[in-house]
Design a protein around this motif. Structure first.
Motif, PDB file in Angstrom:
ATOM      1  N   GLN A 164      -1.106  -8.262   1.943  1.00 33.38           N
ATOM      2  CA  GLN A 164      -0.382  -7.994   0.695  1.00 33.38           C
ATOM      3  C   GLN A 164       0.564  -9.156   0.420  1.00 33.38           C
ATOM      4  OE1 GLN A 164       3.089  -5.083   0.045  1.00 33.38           O
ATOM      5  NE2 GLN A 164       1.356  -3.946  -0.827  1.00 33.38           N
ATOM      6  N   SER A 165       0.538  -9.632  -0.817  1.00 33.60           N
ATOM      7  CA  SER A 165       1.388 -10.761  -1.189  1.00 33.60           C
ATOM      8  C   SER A 165       2.170 -10.447  -2.460  1.00 33.60           C
ATOM      9  CB  SER A 165       0.534 -12.018  -1.424  1.00 33.60           C
ATOM     10  OG  SER A 165       1.357 -13.095  -1.832  1.00 33.60           O
ATOM     11  N   LYS A 166       3.487 -10.732  -2.391  1.00 35.50           N
ATOM     12  CA  LYS A 166       4.374 -10.599  -3.545  1.00 35.50           C
ATOM     13  C   LYS A 166       5.067 -11.926  -3.837  1.00 35.50           C
ATOM     14  CE  LYS A 166       5.312  -5.688  -2.664  1.00 35.50           C
ATOM     15  NZ  LYS A 166       6.358  -4.644  -2.453  1.00 35.50           N
ATOM     16  N   ASP A 167       4.438 -13.017  -3.409  1.00 37.93           N
ATOM     17  CA  ASP A 167       5.039 -14.342  -3.590  1.00 37.93           C
ATOM     18  C   ASP A 167       5.113 -14.756  -5.052  1.00 37.93           C
ATOM     19  OD1 ASP A 167       5.790 -15.652  -1.003  1.00 37.93           O
ATOM     20  OD2 ASP A 167       3.756 -15.041  -0.495  1.00 37.93           O
ATOM     21  N   LEU A 168       4.204 -14.258  -5.867  1.00 38.71           N
ATOM     22  CA  LEU A 168       4.212 -14.570  -7.290  1.00 38.71           C
ATOM     23  C   LEU A 168       4.978 -13.481  -8.016  1.00 38.71           C
ATOM     24  CD1 LEU A 168       3.172 -16.551  -9.430  1.00 38.71           C
ATOM     25  CD2 LEU A 168       1.100 -15.152  -9.619  1.00 38.71           C
ATOM     26  N   ASP A 169       6.032 -13.860  -8.727  1.00 35.33           N
ATOM     27  CA  ASP A 169       6.881 -12.882  -9.408  1.00 35.33           C
ATOM     28  C   ASP A 169       6.063 -11.940 -10.282  1.00 35.33           C
ATOM     29  OD1 ASP A 169       9.063 -13.974  -8.213  1.00 35.33           O
ATOM     30  OD2 ASP A 169       9.737 -15.121  -9.973  1.00 35.33           O
ATOM     31  N   ASN A 170       6.374 -10.648 -10.188  1.00 40.03           N
ATOM     32  CA  ASN A 170       5.778  -9.584 -10.996  1.00 40.03           C
ATOM     33  C   ASN A 170       4.344  -9.239 -10.599  1.00 40.03           C
ATOM     34  OD1 ASN A 170       8.142  -9.396 -12.636  1.00 40.03           O
ATOM     35  ND2 ASN A 170       7.428 -11.185 -13.793  1.00 40.03           N
ATOM     36  N   PHE A 171       3.796  -9.886  -9.567  1.00 40.79           N
ATOM     37  CA  PHE A 171       2.446  -9.590  -9.105  1.00 40.79           C
ATOM     38  C   PHE A 171       2.479  -9.084  -7.664  1.00 40.79           C
ATOM     39  CE2 PHE A 171       1.584 -12.474 -12.574  1.00 40.79           C
ATOM     40  CZ  PHE A 171       0.383 -12.020 -13.109  1.00 40.79           C
ATOM     41  N   THR A 172       1.666  -8.069  -7.380  1.00 44.22           N
ATOM     42  CA  THR A 172       1.420  -7.627  -6.010  1.00 44.22           C
ATOM     43  C   THR A 172      -0.084  -7.672  -5.769  1.00 44.22           C
ATOM     44  OG1 THR A 172       3.350  -6.158  -5.997  1.00 44.22           O
ATOM     45  CG2 THR A 172       1.652  -5.761  -4.340  1.00 44.22           C
ATOM     46  N   PHE A 173      -0.514  -8.564  -4.877  1.00 40.34           N
ATOM     47  CA  PHE A 173      -1.934  -8.715  -4.558  1.00 40.34           C
ATOM     48  C   PHE A 173      -2.237  -7.963  -3.267  1.00 40.34           C
ATOM     49  CE2 PHE A 173      -0.800 -12.463  -7.036  1.00 40.34           C
ATOM     50  CZ  PHE A 173      -1.820 -12.512  -7.971  1.00 40.34           C
ATOM     51  N   ASN A 174      -3.338  -7.202  -3.264  1.00 38.79           N
ATOM     52  CA  ASN A 174      -3.779  -6.462  -2.083  1.00 38.79           C
ATOM     53  C   ASN A 174      -5.239  -6.765  -1.803  1.00 38.79           C
ATOM     54  OD1 ASN A 174      -1.518  -4.517  -1.273  1.00 38.79           O
ATOM     55  ND2 ASN A 174      -1.681  -4.102  -3.468  1.00 38.79           N
ATOM     56  N   ALA A 175      -5.571  -6.957  -0.548  1.00 40.35           N
ATOM     57  CA  ALA A 175      -6.959  -7.158  -0.148  1.00 40.35           C
ATOM     58  C   ALA A 175      -7.111  -6.709   1.293  1.00 40.35           C
ATOM     59  CB  ALA A 175      -7.371  -8.625  -0.295  1.00 40.35           C
ATOM     60  N   GLY A 176      -8.355  -6.455   1.697  1.00 42.69           N
ATOM     61  CA  GLY A 176      -8.559  -6.058   3.080  1.00 42.69           C
ATOM     62  C   GLY A 176      -9.958  -5.577   3.355  1.00 42.69           C
ATOM     63  N   LYS A 177     -10.163  -5.216   4.627  1.00 48.10           N
ATOM     64  CA  LYS A 177     -11.440  -4.658   5.078  1.00 48.10           C
ATOM     65  C   LYS A 177     -11.162  -3.615   6.144  1.00 48.10           C
ATOM     66  CE  LYS A 177     -15.863  -5.787   7.293  1.00 48.10           C
ATOM     67  NZ  LYS A 177     -16.753  -6.863   7.798  1.00 48.10           N
ATOM     68  N   PHE A 178     -11.790  -2.434   5.990  1.00 49.96           N
ATOM     69  CA  PHE A 178     -11.723  -1.387   6.996  1.00 49.96           C
ATOM     70  C   PHE A 178     -13.101  -1.226   7.626  1.00 49.96           C
ATOM     71  CE2 PHE A 178      -8.428  -0.005   3.855  1.00 49.96           C
ATOM     72  CZ  PHE A 178      -7.333  -0.285   4.651  1.00 49.96           C
ATOM     73  N   THR A 179     -13.116  -0.967   8.930  1.00 48.77           N
ATOM     74  CA  THR A 179     -14.374  -0.851   9.646  1.00 48.77           C
ATOM     75  C   THR A 179     -14.675   0.571  10.119  1.00 48.77           C
ATOM     76  OG1 THR A 179     -13.244  -1.483  11.693  1.00 48.77           O
ATOM     77  CG2 THR A 179     -14.312  -3.238  10.427  1.00 48.77           C
ATOM     78  N   GLN A 180     -13.645   1.387  10.323  1.00 50.44           N
ATOM     79  CA  GLN A 180     -13.831   2.777  10.711  1.00 50.44           C
ATOM     80  C   GLN A 180     -12.634   3.602  10.236  1.00 50.44           C
ATOM     81  OE1 GLN A 180     -14.585   2.742  15.044  1.00 50.44           O
ATOM     82  NE2 GLN A 180     -16.709   3.220  14.571  1.00 50.44           N
ATOM     83  N   ALA A 181     -12.798   4.914  10.278  1.00 52.00           N
ATOM     84  CA  ALA A 181     -11.717   5.814   9.892  1.00 52.00           C
ATOM     85  C   ALA A 181     -11.599   6.943  10.906  1.00 52.00           C
ATOM     86  CB  ALA A 181     -11.971   6.389   8.507  1.00 52.00           C
ATOM     87  N   ALA A 182     -10.375   7.391  11.141  1.00 53.14           N
ATOM     88  CA  ALA A 182     -10.113   8.568  11.972  1.00 53.14           C
ATOM     89  C   ALA A 182      -9.561   9.650  11.056  1.00 53.14           C
ATOM     90  CB  ALA A 182      -9.120   8.242  13.081  1.00 53.14           C
ATOM     91  N   SER A 183     -10.245  10.759  10.975  1.00 48.97           N
ATOM     92  CA  SER A 183      -9.881  11.793  10.015  1.00 48.97           C
ATOM     93  C   SER A 183      -8.647  12.563  10.438  1.00 48.97           C
ATOM     94  CB  SER A 183     -11.053  12.745   9.798  1.00 48.97           C
ATOM     95  OG  SER A 183     -12.132  12.057   9.204  1.00 48.97           O
ATOM     96  N   ARG A 184      -8.166  13.403   9.545  1.00 46.81           N
ATOM     97  CA  ARG A 184      -6.868  14.054   9.709  1.00 46.81           C
ATOM     98  C   ARG A 184      -6.845  15.100  10.829  1.00 46.81           C
ATOM     99  NH1 ARG A 184      -7.640  17.048   3.881  1.00 46.81           N
ATOM    100  NH2 ARG A 184      -9.180  18.589   4.547  1.00 46.81           N
ATOM    101  N   ALA A 185      -8.015  15.418  11.413  1.00 45.69           N
ATOM    102  CA  ALA A 185      -8.036  16.373  12.521  1.00 45.69           C
ATOM    103  C   ALA A 185      -8.996  15.897  13.599  1.00 45.69           C
ATOM    104  CB  ALA A 185      -8.440  17.761  12.033  1.00 45.69           C
ATOM    105  N   SER A 186      -8.935  14.603  13.914  1.00 44.06           N
ATOM    106  CA  SER A 186      -9.870  14.059  14.884  1.00 44.06           C
ATOM    107  C   SER A 186      -9.196  13.026  15.783  1.00 44.06           C
ATOM    108  CB  SER A 186     -11.060  13.410  14.179  1.00 44.06           C
ATOM    109  OG  SER A 186     -11.946  12.818  15.108  1.00 44.06           O
ATOM    110  N   SER A 187      -9.619  13.007  17.053  1.00 39.21           N
ATOM    111  CA  SER A 187      -9.158  11.982  17.981  1.00 39.21           C
ATOM    112  C   SER A 187      -9.973  10.709  17.855  1.00 39.21           C
ATOM    113  CB  SER A 187      -9.285  12.497  19.428  1.00 39.21           C
ATOM    114  OG  SER A 187      -8.509  13.640  19.629  1.00 39.21           O
ATOM    115  N   ASN A 188     -11.094  10.777  17.160  1.00 38.12           N
ATOM    116  CA  ASN A 188     -12.081   9.710  17.203  1.00 38.12           C
ATOM    117  C   ASN A 188     -12.204   8.966  15.875  1.00 38.12           C
ATOM    118  OD1 ASN A 188     -13.238  10.532  19.932  1.00 38.12           O
ATOM    119  ND2 ASN A 188     -13.533  12.398  18.747  1.00 38.12           N
ATOM    120  N   TYR A 189     -12.547   7.685  15.991  1.00 39.31           N
ATOM    121  CA  TYR A 189     -12.878   6.877  14.822  1.00 39.31           C
ATOM    122  C   TYR A 189     -14.376   6.960  14.573  1.00 39.31           C
ATOM    123  CZ  TYR A 189      -8.194   4.908  14.894  1.00 39.31           C
ATOM    124  OH  TYR A 189      -6.836   4.758  14.851  1.00 39.31           O
TER     125      TYR A 189
END
Length: 456
Positions: A164-189
Motif C-alpha cells: 500500500q502506498s500513500k506517497d502521492l497526495d490524495n491517492f492510496t494505491f493497493n496491490a497484492g497476491k494471496f495464495t491461500q485462506a483460513a476461514s473463520r472457523a478453521s485451523s487450516n489454510y
C-alpha cells in the motif's frame, strides 16, 4: 506455530536487535480480545423441503494481536503476530449443523463440534516513506474486491503479500497476491474458490486505487483475478455532502463487472451462480450495480438503496467453503464477505436478474444521554429472480435484520460490549439443487459479548 511464522519472528527479532529497539517496541501495541457468542439458526418448516436440523451453539473465542512499530532507518521493519483459539461451550451433536453450511465451529469425526481449534500467523512488514509492504499468513484485507469475514467467532485470514502506498497526495494505491485462506472457523489454510468450486486456486491477484478528488469525494477503481475462476473490475464513488452542523447526505455508488477465467466451468472449477440461473452453466458472467443514499441528522441515520444483478449469471465473490481438504469432514471452511450492502445476516440477494430494494434506520442513543448504546433495523426485498429456464418470474425473497449494541463507557466493566442480532428470511425462489427445491426459510439469532484488553 508454522515454520513460516517462526522464520518471520526470528528474522525480525534479529533485525530489531541490530537496528535497535526504538520504534519497533516503543510504537508496538498488544491486545487480547474475548468474544463469547451464542449462535442459533432456526430452519423453518417449508413445503417441498425437508426441514434441516436447527443449529444452537455457544463458543468462546480468544484473539491475541501484537502490532509492532518500525525499526529506525530509511527502511523500517516490523512484525505483526496474531494467535487465536476457539473453545466450544455447548450445543451438542443434534444442534451442531450439518455439512459445509456449518461455519460456526469445526466438526469432529462423530459429527459433533470439536472441543477447540486454534491458529497462529504472522506478517513481516517493511516501510519506506508512506509505502508499506506486508508478507505473511495473517492478512485481513478490507477492499472492494475482497473483504475478510469476521461474522462469527473469529476472523478469516489470508496468506500472501500486499503493498500500500500513500506517497502521492490524495491517492492510496493497493496491490497484492494471496495464495491461500483460513476461514473463520478453521485451523487450516486452503485454496480459494467460488461457491460451488471444489478445487482450490492458489492465486488471487489485485490492484487498485482510491483517489480523494476533494475532501468530500472519493473515487475507486480495482481489478482482481482469482485464477481459474473469475476476473473482476470494480468502480466506486463515495460523496458526502455536509448540509449543516450534525447533518449530511452520503451517496455511495458501486459497480462490478465479472467474467470467467481459465478453467472456470470445468469439473471442480464450477461456479454455482448462487443457486440461480446461468447463461453458461458453471461459469462467471455478471454485471452488478448498486446505489445507496444515507441522510444523517444528529443521532439518526436513514439509508435507502437499490441493487441490480445482471441477467446472465449471479454476482461472484471468493468463498473456499467447498474446497476438498482431505480430512473427510467439514472443517469450518467457508464463510465469506463481499462489498455490497446485501451481504446480510442470512442471505446475499445476488442471483441472476435479481433487483433488490433495501433500507436501514439506525440511531445512536448518546444523543439521549446513553453513550455506547446503538440500534439498527434493516429490510431487504429482492424480486425478478431469473429462473433456471431463463425466465424472469415472480420469485422473490426478503430479509429483516435487527441489532442492538451496548458498550460500557466507565466503571469496572468499561470497554465490555454486548450485541444482540436477529434476522428473519423468507423466500419462494426454487434453487438448482433437485434435492432441495426451495431455499430454506430461516430465523437467526446471535448474542455476542466482547471485551478487549490492551497491554500497557
Amino acid at each position: 506455530m508454522k515454520k513460516s511464522t517462526l522464520a518471520l519472528a526470528v528474522s525480525v527479532s534479529v533485525l530489531a536487535t541490530q537496528a535497535g529497539a526504538a520504534g519497533f517496541f516503543d510504537d508496538s501495541k498488544a491486545t487480547v480480545s474475548s468474544r463469547t457468542m451464542y449462535f442459533e439458526n432456526d430452519n423453518r418448516e417449508q413445503f417441498g423441503t425437508a426441514k434441516a436440523s436447527d443449529q444452537r451453539e455457544t463458543a468462546e473465542g480468544l484473539l491475541f494481536n501484537f502490532i509492532s512499530g518500525y525499526t529506525p532507518g530509511t527502511v523500517g521493519f516490523g512484525l505483526d503476530v496474531q494467535s487465536m483459539v476457539g473453545i466450544h461451550l455447548g450445543g451438542g451433536i443434534t444442534h451442531h449443523g450439518t455439512g459445509t453450511s456449518n461455519t460456526f465451529f469445526p466438526t469432529d469425526t462423530d459429527g459433533s463440534s470439536v472441543d477447540s481449534w486454534s491458529r497462529t500467523g504472522a506478517n513481516l512488514k517493511a516501510k519506506v516513506s508512506k509505502t508499506e509492504v506486508k508478507v505473511g499468513t495473517a492478512l485481513q484485507p478490507n477492499l472492494p474486491i475482497l473483504v475478510a469475514n469476521d461474522g462469527r467467532l473469529l476472523p478469516q485470514t489470508f496468506q500472501g503479500g500486499t503493498i500500500q502506498s500513500k506517497d502521492l497526495d490524495n491517492f492510496t494505491f493497493n496491490a497484492g497476491k494471496f495464495t491461500q485462506a483460513a476461514s473463520r472457523a478453521s485451523s487450516n489454510y486452503a485454496g480459494m474458490a467460488t461457491a460451488g468450486g471444489t478445487k482450490g486456486s492458489n492465486s488471487f491477484m489485485f490492484a487498485g486505487v482510491d483517489y480523494k478528488a476533494t475532501k468530500d469525494l472519493t473515487l475507486q477503481a480495482y481489478h482482481s483475478e482469482l485464477e481459474d475462476y473469475y476476473k473482476q473490475n470494480f468502480f466506486g464513488l463515495v460523496h458526502i455532502l455536509p448540509i449543516a452542523d450534525d447533518q449530511s447526505f452520503k451517496t455511495d455508488l458501486r459497480y462490478f463487472d465479472s467474467s470467467s477465467d481459465g478453467k472456470n466451468g470445468e469439473t471442480g472449477y464450477l461456479f454455482n451462480n448462487n443457486g440461480g440461473y446461468a447463461k453458461h452453466v458453471g461459469e462467471v458472467d455478471n454485471k452488478t450495480w448498486t446505489a445507496m443514499f444515507t441522510y444523517t441528522l444528529g443521532g439518526h441515520a436513514l439509508m435507502l438503496g437499490h441493487q441490480d444483478v445482471g441477467d446472465d449469471g449471479g454476482f461472484v465473490w471468493m468463498s473456499n467453503g467447498n474446497v476438498a481438504d482431505g480430512r473427510g469432514r467439514p472443517d469450518g471452511e467457508g464463510g465469506s464477505s463481499f462489498y455490497l450492502f446485501t451481504d446480510s445476516m442470512i442471505n446475499q440477494f445476488a442471483r441472476a436478474g435479481e433487483t433488490t430494494n433495501f433500507g436501514q434506520y439506525s440511531y445512536d442513543f448518546a444523543r439521549l444521554g446513553v453513550p455506547g448504546l446503538k440500534a439498527a433495523f434493516a429490510y431487504l426485498k429482492g424480486s425478478n429472480i431469473k429462473s433456471q429456464r431463463g425466465n424472469l418470474g415472480d420469485s422473490s425473497e426478503w430479509e429483516r435484520d435487527m441489532r442492538i449494541d451496548y458498550v460500557f463507557q466507565e466503571g469496572p466493566l468499561k470497554g465490555f460490549g454486548a450485541t444482540l442480532r436477529r434476522a428473519n428470511y423468507r423466500g419462494d425462489f426454487s434453487g438448482t439443487n433437485a434435492q432441495n427445491s426451495h431455499i430454506a426459510d430461516q430465523d437467526q439469532t446471535r448474542l455476542i459479548f466482547n471485551y478487549t484488553y490492551a497491554f500497557k
